[in-house]
Design an enzyme around this catalytic site. Structure first.
Site, mmCIF file in Angstrom:
data_model
loop_
_atom_site.group_PDB
_atom_site.id
_atom_site.type_symbol
_atom_site.label_atom_id
_atom_site.label_comp_id
_atom_site.label_asym_id
_atom_site.label_seq_id
_atom_site.Cartn_x
_atom_site.Cartn_y
_atom_site.Cartn_z
ATOM 1 C CG ASP B 88 -2.223 -0.653 0.951
ATOM 2 O OD1 ASP B 88 -2.660 -1.468 1.769
ATOM 3 O OD2 ASP B 88 -2.788 -0.360 -0.120
ATOM 4 C CG HIS B 173 -17.968 9.395 -18.282
ATOM 5 N ND1 HIS B 173 -18.657 8.491 -19.059
ATOM 6 C CD2 HIS B 173 -18.523 9.348 -17.060
ATOM 7 C CE1 HIS B 173 -19.597 7.934 -18.325
ATOM 8 N NE2 HIS B 173 -19.537 8.421 -17.109
ATOM 9 C CB CYS B 215 -15.633 6.978 -24.683
ATOM 10 S SG CYS B 215 -17.005 6.337 -23.731
#
Lengths: 451, 401
Positions: B88, B173, B215
């Protein structure tokens, strides 16, 4: 007096007596040339490199006739060069120090492995000693780590104080297991960990080590693992299935792990175990030297390197470290400032605060001083200036205010401004056209009126 | 697989048995050949990859409940990376929203990645370094370039050096040349390329693997120009990355297709596996992903076939056996206990009354000091007065004063 010192029986004793006569300054190398008939050097050894900055060189066979100094030096030239490369620095050392600026294909495999092993130059290092006890019900471990550190590790770190600051801590971890199951080897009547599986030992443990959260300095971890009673004794074997006498391994730029076997043959559990810290530190100390870049490549044939003495670090090793670290610091600081200048050229509208400008100019001044001191050979001052240069240049480069988030590509600029200005421009254009046509019509009207 | 194929194509007993013997023989022969190659490969492994430590920067850039899949994507990669060995302390995890404790989550404290709730990627030891509104373009670029304020804790910094391999995973996005952060800002591919160049000039990485699942993801790696970067994207320019499967109980799509098949691929990898990058490029072909995944290796110096998956996703340490020991002869100096002896306190300690409830209940309300009326009230009255005197004329003033 030096003749008496050189007439001692062994090279080590001669070395010690020579020290008491004179102290050589940092960065210098003193070579004593002894005749071939001298017995101070053992058979087959041409050069003995001492603890401080002296070396004993056996003159070749052709030196029987007394000749001029120039010819003496010419005949010893190759040997002297080799001594200097071992004790001071060689081309390979400087290339390794500048490794970032050397193309990877130019370096040999050994050079690559060496450069990966030691930590990069940093103003400070954190060292953590951890004792891992996976089986507290069987073993009650006592380790006097504070005394061991102050006796064996601290002298080395104090001697290296001009190079970097060190902070040491230690901890004991209970129920910490290795991530790999050792295999039982009936021929050795012991459990073995093969070298191939060692790579996977470190990761499960690292999560529990708790690397210190105080600073951004690199951390060196030294782990002492005492195997649980079910897997005792535990030996590390190398690629050829031979047991390793030190029972320890290291990972470059991380630290080292040693497996310490105990005989838990007492009837009542848990067994009191007092760990022999001398043996443990005898393994951790060379690993520490490797990690810090003190160790060097194997010396050329005919060389005998003397033991490093109480501090664990010979003076000439410290000199060599200071040479390479100064060069590395100067190179890194130069690259940082150059890339900062390139960055500021690229971004036209960035705001540079006054403190950044001050830091850059002081870094440049320190760099010039450091290079000047390196030319003269004052290692201590050169190291100090180079460290200051690095500190200032890093602070300037990593200043939080230098983040540029303003990227305006040309097509986006057109896309934003045209819808704003085009509708406003339409009536302006139309009125300009109207004015132009009026101006053109007026001489016509004037003529009409005249008529 | 082989024996199944043989049994399926069995026509008569004689040909069956000979085919079976042949396949069994070939199965036995191939492992022995592979093993001798393995030993040599392991011996040379020290020198083939020049890294000594691994870092991972995993970023999810979208918020709101219907973007559950982006958080699940990031957490799946986080889980794989932790399982393969990266601790971590070497992972910077940035999640823009909290899905596990979202009030719309029917199963609180979980983030699932498979339908029918097979795999909870949230687990019980997730360490999120940047959460919620801290995930901004500025913070992301600060983490990459190292230009953080001095008060930033160690867990929020990328302390990589010139021998670190870094894995950077972005999801959210995106569009042609940009990635949307938090529905309010964007990072462009030029800024990202410049950030990587800054990292290269300070040698903050040895090799970098950049994976993006958005995308038109391939547009984000078009502008890279620093050496030693390998990039993978889930879709080409002009294509959309699609999500995988909705879960009817939770009510949202759980994962994106590319990361779903990437997770399946990574579940087969263990810390000592020798799968290389060429297999990673084949993850999620067009038949499964509907979009065409792309990759870029021209900036990478090594051949992708010689790069192991664990070079980036795992943390395989190089080890060297210690052969030198020093014989220490000086005796240990035992330190005296210099800590002062603490005297025993004799006074009785009591807790201070932290919340004096009795006083608060019976308190009278404090008298507030009088303040002249605020600007708004003043302005309003001035307006009323002005309108009155404008309408009715100034001569009425004399009636008042």
């Amino acid at each position: 007096m030096e003749e008496d010192a050189l007439n001692q029986s062994t090279a080590a004793e001669a070395d010690i007596s020579l020290h008491m006569l004179s102290e050589s300054p940092s960065g210098s190398v003193v070579i004593y040339v002894v005749p071939e008939s001298s017995t101070v050097l053992p058979e087959g050894v041409s050069v003995y490199v001492g603890q401080r900055r002296t070396a004993l060189l056996r003159a070749g066979g052709q030196m029987r006739v007394a000749v001029a100094l120039k010819e003496v030096l010419a005949s010893l030239e190759t040997w002297i060069k080799q001594v200097l490369q071992v004790m001071s620095f060689s081309h390979g050392d400087i290339t390794a120090a500048l490794s970032d600026r050397v193309r990877p294909g130019d370096r040999s495999r050994e050079g690559l492995a060496d450069s990966m092993r030691a930590f990069k130059s940093s103003p400070g290092y954190e060292i953590t000693f951890s004792l891992l006890n996976p089986d507290p019900t069987s073993h009650l471990l006592h380790w006097d780590v504070e005394a061991a550190i102050s006796s064996y590790i601290q002298p080395l770190l104090s001697k290296m104080a001009p190079v970097a600051n060190f902070s040491i801590d230690s901890q004991i971890l209970y129920y910490a297991v290795l991530g790999v199951n050792p295999r039982y080897d009936p021929t050795l009547n012991a459990y073995t960990l093969n070298a191939d599986s060692l790579s996977h030992v470190i990761n499960p443990v690292e999560a529990r080590l708790g690397s210190s959260a105080a600073s951004s300095n690199p951390v060196l971890n030294f782990l002492l693992y005492v195997p649980d009673s079910r897997h005792s004794p535990l030996h590390i074997t190398d690629h050829r299935r031979h047991t390793v006498p030190s029972n320890a391994f290291s990972s470059p730029r991380w630290g080292g792990i040693m497996v310490y076997n105990v005989n838990a043959s007492g009837t009542e559990l848990p067994v009191d175990v007092h760990i022999d810290m001398r043996r443990v530190m005898g393994v951790f100390l060379p690993q520490l030297r490797l990690m810090l870049g003190v160790q060097s490549a194997a010396p050329p044939p005919g060389f005998l390197i003397g033991p490093c003495g109480n501090a664990g670090l010979a003076d000439w090793e410290l000199d060599r470290l200071m040479w390479t670290r100064s060069v590395e610091n100067v190179a890194t600081a130069t690259t940082t400032i150059t890339s900062l200048a390139q960055l500021l050229d690229q971004i036209g509208n960035i705001v540079i605060n006054d403190n950044i400008a001050e830091q850059v100019s002081s870094a440049v001044a320190s760099l010039q001083l450091a290079v000047g001191q390196l030319e003269v050979g004052n290692l201590g001052l050169a190291m100090q200036y180079s460290k200051e240069a690095i500190l200032q240049s890093e602070r300037a480069f990593f200043d939080p205010s230098l983040l540029h988030l303003l990227y305006f590509p040309d097509d986006q600029k057109f896309a934003i401004y045209i819808p704003l200005f085009l509708p406003m421009c339409v009536p302006i254009l139309l009125s300009l056209l109207k004015m132009a046509s009026e101006v053109r019509q007026r001489p016509g009207q004037g003529q009409a009126k005249k008529d | 697989m082989g024996t199944a194929g043989v049994s399926a194509s069995c026509i008569n007993m004689a040909s069956c048995s000979s085919l079976k013997i042949l396949t069994l023989l070939s199965l036995f022969l191939s492992p022995t050949i592979v093993e001798t190659n393995n030993i040599e490969a392991k011996a040379g492994q020290f020198f083939s990859s020049g890294h000594t430590n691994n870092w991972a920067v995993l970023v999810c850039t979208s918020r709101f409940w219907f973007n559950y899949r982006h958080v699940a994507n990031t957490l799946s990669v986080y889980r794989s990376v932790k399982r393969l060995g990266i601790p971590d302390s070497h992972i910077v995890l940035m999640l823009a929203d909290d899905m596990a404790c979202n009030h719309r989550n029917p199963k609180p404290a979980t983030v699932f990645s498979h339908k029918n709730m097979e795999l909870n990627v949230y687990g019980d030891d997730v360490e999120v370094d940047y959460r919620g509104y801290e995930v901004t373009v500025e913070n992301f670029l600060r983490v990459l370039t190292g230009r953080l304020p001095p008060s930033t804790p160690r867990s929020k910094r990328l302390l990589s050096d010139d021998r670190s391999n870094i894995l950077i995973y972005l999801t959210g996005h995106g569009g042609n040349g940009f990635l949307k952060f938090q529905d309010s800002e964007e990072i462009s591919n030029v800024e990202l390329a410049d950030a990587f160049e800054q990292m290269w000039t300070k040698r903050r990485y040895n090799e970098l693997l950049f994976i993006i699942d958005t995308c038109q993801g391939a547009s984000m790696y078009e502008r890279f120009y620093s050496p030693n970067i390998m990039a993978l994207a889930s879709s080409q320019v002009g294509e959309d990355s699609l999500s995988h499967q909705p879960d009817l109980a939770i009510g949202v799509h759980l994962m994106d297709r590319y990361t779903f098949y990437l997770l399946e691929f990574l579940e087969d990898i263990h810390p000592s596996s020798t799968t290389n990058m060429k297999d990673l490029f084949k993850v999620c072909p067009k038949s499964q992903c509907v979009s065409t995944p792309g990759h870029r290796t021209d900036l990478f110096l090594r051949d992708p076939g010689s790069v192991l998956i664990t070079d980036f996703f795992g943390s395989v340490r190089k080890v060297e056996i210690t052969t030198d020991t020093i014989n220490l002869t000086a005796p240990m100096v035992h330190l005296e206990d210099t800590r002062p002896v603490r005297e025993l306190r004799t006074e009785i300690q009591t807790y201070m009354d932290q919340l004096p409830v009795a006083e608060i209940i019976h308190q009278k309300p404090k008298q507030k000091d009088w303040h002249p009326p605020d600007g708004f009230i003043l302005g309003l009255w001035t307006l009323i007065l002005l309108v009155f005197f404008k309408t009715y004329g100034i001569k009425h003033l004399k009636h008042i004063f």
